[in-house]
Design a protein around this motif. Structure first.
Motif, mmCIF file in Angstrom:
data_model
loop_
_atom_site.group_PDB
_atom_site.id
_atom_site.type_symbol
_atom_site.label_atom_id
_atom_site.label_comp_id
_atom_site.label_asym_id
_atom_site.label_seq_id
_atom_site.Cartn_x
_atom_site.Cartn_y
_atom_site.Cartn_z
ATOM 1 N N ASN A 37 11.901 -3.532 -20.608
ATOM 2 C CA ASN A 37 11.156 -4.097 -19.573
ATOM 3 C C ASN A 37 9.538 -3.997 -19.498
ATOM 4 O OD1 ASN A 37 13.202 -5.421 -18.117
ATOM 5 N ND2 ASN A 37 13.692 -3.207 -17.198
ATOM 6 N N ALA A 38 9.378 -2.581 -19.990
ATOM 7 C CA ALA A 38 7.786 -2.422 -20.391
ATOM 8 C C ALA A 38 7.206 -3.270 -21.537
ATOM 9 C CB ALA A 38 7.549 -0.973 -20.612
ATOM 10 N N GLY A 39 7.889 -3.251 -22.531
ATOM 11 C CA GLY A 39 7.574 -3.895 -23.873
ATOM 12 C C GLY A 39 7.306 -5.340 -23.556
ATOM 13 N N PHE A 40 8.402 -6.262 -22.928
ATOM 14 C CA PHE A 40 8.129 -7.553 -22.416
ATOM 15 C C PHE A 40 6.928 -8.019 -21.692
ATOM 16 C CE2 PHE A 40 9.330 -11.551 -20.409
ATOM 17 C CZ PHE A 40 9.134 -12.462 -21.320
ATOM 18 N N GLY A 41 7.113 -6.805 -20.588
ATOM 19 C CA GLY A 41 5.875 -6.771 -19.729
ATOM 20 C C GLY A 41 4.264 -7.044 -20.047
ATOM 21 N N ILE A 42 4.207 -6.395 -21.050
ATOM 22 C CA ILE A 42 2.866 -6.422 -21.650
ATOM 23 C C ILE A 42 2.698 -7.278 -22.777
ATOM 24 C CG2 ILE A 42 3.166 -4.519 -23.220
ATOM 25 C CD1 ILE A 42 -0.113 -5.293 -21.172
ATOM 26 N N TYR A 43 4.010 -7.650 -23.400
ATOM 27 C CA TYR A 43 3.830 -8.476 -24.641
ATOM 28 C C TYR A 43 3.439 -9.995 -24.215
ATOM 29 C CZ TYR A 43 5.066 -11.417 -28.439
ATOM 30 O OH TYR A 43 5.283 -12.186 -29.505
ATOM 31 N N PHE A 44 4.011 -10.107 -23.144
ATOM 32 C CA PHE A 44 4.035 -11.803 -22.655
ATOM 33 C C PHE A 44 2.590 -12.046 -22.287
ATOM 34 C CE2 PHE A 44 4.577 -15.397 -19.968
ATOM 35 C CZ PHE A 44 5.132 -16.259 -20.703
ATOM 36 N N PRO A 45 1.814 -11.307 -21.745
ATOM 37 C CA PRO A 45 0.322 -11.446 -21.381
ATOM 38 C C PRO A 45 -0.424 -11.843 -22.733
ATOM 39 C CG PRO A 45 1.091 -10.133 -19.716
ATOM 40 C CD PRO A 45 2.170 -10.103 -20.870
ATOM 41 N N LYS A 46 -0.092 -11.055 -23.845
ATOM 42 C CA LYS A 46 -0.621 -11.083 -25.123
ATOM 43 C C LYS A 46 -0.281 -12.469 -25.698
ATOM 44 C CE LYS A 46 -0.376 -8.027 -28.151
ATOM 45 N NZ LYS A 46 0.196 -7.087 -29.003
ATOM 46 N N PHE A 47 0.863 -12.588 -25.550
ATOM 47 C CA PHE A 47 1.445 -14.118 -26.136
ATOM 48 C C PHE A 47 0.836 -15.205 -25.661
ATOM 49 C CE2 PHE A 47 4.808 -17.402 -26.345
ATOM 50 C CZ PHE A 47 4.963 -17.385 -27.752
ATOM 51 N N VAL A 48 0.586 -15.364 -24.202
ATOM 52 C CA VAL A 48 0.084 -16.434 -23.767
ATOM 53 C C VAL A 48 -1.419 -16.404 -23.461
ATOM 54 C CG1 VAL A 48 2.130 -16.974 -22.375
ATOM 55 C CG2 VAL A 48 0.384 -15.296 -21.270
ATOM 56 N N GLY A 49 -2.088 -15.199 -23.617
ATOM 57 C CA GLY A 49 -3.371 -15.051 -23.550
ATOM 58 C C GLY A 49 -3.984 -14.550 -22.514
ATOM 59 N N THR A 50 -3.349 -14.479 -21.369
ATOM 60 C CA THR A 50 -3.585 -13.977 -20.219
ATOM 61 C C THR A 50 -4.090 -12.245 -20.046
ATOM 62 O OG1 THR A 50 -1.235 -13.274 -19.428
ATOM 63 C CG2 THR A 50 -2.538 -15.606 -18.691
ATOM 64 N N ILE A 51 -3.828 -11.676 -21.010
ATOM 65 C CA ILE A 51 -4.205 -10.174 -21.211
ATOM 66 C C ILE A 51 -5.956 -10.222 -21.217
ATOM 67 C CG2 ILE A 51 -4.261 -10.421 -23.850
ATOM 68 C CD1 ILE A 51 -3.236 -7.295 -21.578
ATOM 69 N N TYR A 52 -6.626 -11.090 -21.644
ATOM 70 C CA TYR A 52 -7.926 -11.115 -21.577
ATOM 71 C C TYR A 52 -8.648 -11.129 -20.139
ATOM 72 C CZ TYR A 52 -7.303 -12.284 -26.456
ATOM 73 O OH TYR A 52 -7.031 -12.210 -27.890
ATOM 74 N N GLU A 53 -7.827 -11.799 -19.235
ATOM 75 C CA GLU A 53 -8.134 -11.709 -17.820
ATOM 76 C C GLU A 53 -8.020 -10.403 -17.404
ATOM 77 O OE1 GLU A 53 -5.734 -14.658 -15.891
ATOM 78 O OE2 GLU A 53 -6.586 -16.360 -16.973
#
Length: 253
Positions: A75-91
Motif C-alpha cells: 500500500n505504501a509503495g503504490f501510494g507514492i509510486y503512482f504520483p511519480k508515475f503520472v507526474g503529480t509528485i512535483y505538485e
C-alpha cells in the motif's frame, strides 16, 4: 505542523481503499482463510500442539503478521509510486508541505489499511480456532509498530522503483520468504541448533516472536529484543526517507 495537508493526503489514500474494497480487504481475508484450511487442517492433523498451544491457534499470529507486512509494503509503495508515475509528485514537492507531513500522510494511510486487514483477519480466525489474547494492549502495540515500520519500507521502495515490476519485486522475493522462514508456521525451537542460529539473523523472527508472545505468552526471543529490533528498523527507515527527500534521489529525475 500542516494538519490540513496531512489530512488531505490521508483521506485521498484511504478513499482508494474503499474504491477497490474487494482487492484491498476481501482478497487478503479469503487468502488467509485458505491458509487456515490448508495448514490448520492438513498440517494441524499431524501436529496437534506446539508448546502447549493448538497448532491452528499457534499459526494465527504468523498469518496476521504475514498479511500485515505484505499489505503495509504494498500500500505504501503504490501510494507514492503512482504520483511519480503520472507526474503529480512535483505538485507535492513544490507545495508548502514538509517531509514529515508527507510521510505521516502516506505512511499513516498505508499503516491504517494494514492494521484494518490485520484486525479483520484476527476476527476471521475466531471462526476457525479458539483464540485468547494474553496481552491485548501489547498485541495492538506490536501490530501498530509493525504496520508503520513496514509502511515506511514500502514508501522507500515506492520511491526506488522505476517500474511496476520493480515495485512488486522486493515484496515477492524478500518479504514473503522472510516471513515464511521467520517462524510463521512453526516454533524456532523445533529447528536443529544450527538452523536456529541462522534463523536469528532473520529480522522478521523478532517481529513474529513478539507478536506471538502477546497472544500466548510464548516467545522464541526475548520480548525486549523484539521491541528493540522493530524500533531500530523504524529509525533506519525514517533516516533513509529523510536522506531521500534531502537529496531528491529518484524524486526529481
Amino acid at each position: 505542523m500542516n494538519l490540513a495537508a496531512i489530512r488531505a493526503i490521508y483521506i485521498f489514500e484511504m478513499s482508494r481503499t474503499f474504491r477497490t474494497i474487494w482487492q484491498s480487504l476481501v482478497s487478503p481475508v479469503l487468502s488467509t482463510s485458505l491458509y487456515f484450511v490448508v495448514f490448520g487442517t492438513a498440517i494441524g492433523s499431524r501436529i496437534e500442539t506446539v508448546e502447549g498451544v493448538s497448532y491452528g491457534a499457534f499459526i494465527v499470529p504468523g498469518l496476521i503478521m504475514l498479511t500485515v507486512l505484505q499489505q503495509s509494503v504494498a500500500n505504501a509503495g503504490f501510494g507514492i509510486y503512482f504520483p511519480k508515475f503520472v507526474g503529480t509528485i512535483y505538485e507535492l514537492l513544490s507545495a508548502p508541505v514538509t517531509v514529515l507531513e508527507i510521510v505521516i500522510g502516506y505512511v499513516g494511510a498505508a499503516a491504517t489499511k494494514a492494521l484494518m486487514i490485520g484486525l479483520i483477519i484476527l476476527a476471521t480466525s475466531t471462526f476457525f480456532v479458539d483464540i485468547r489474547i494474553a496481552h491485548p494492549v501489547w498485541m495492538l502495540a506490536f501490530l501498530v509498530m509493525t504496520s508503520f515500520s513496514f509502511a515506511m519500507l514500502g514508501f522507500i521502495l515506492g520511491i526506488w522503483a522505476k517500474t511496476f515490476e520493480q515495485l512488486n519485486l522486493v515484496p515477492m522475493l524478500l518479504i514473503t520468504p522472510l516471513v515464511f522462514l521467520g517462524g510463521s508456521f512453526y516454533s524456532i525451537s523445533m529447528l536443529p541448533p544450527v538452523w536456529q542460529t541462522i534463523t536469528m539473523f532473520n529480522p522478521v523472527v523478532y517481529l513474529i516472536s513478539g507478536f506471538r508472545w502477546s497472544f500466548f505468552g510464548l516467545a522464541d526471543v526475548p520480548v525486549a529484543a523484539s521491541l528493540a529490533a522493530i524500533s531500530v528498523f523504524a529509525g533506519l527507515c525514517l533516516l533513509a526517507i529523510w536522506a531521500i527527500f534531502r537529496t531528491g534521489w529518484r524524486l526529481r529525475t
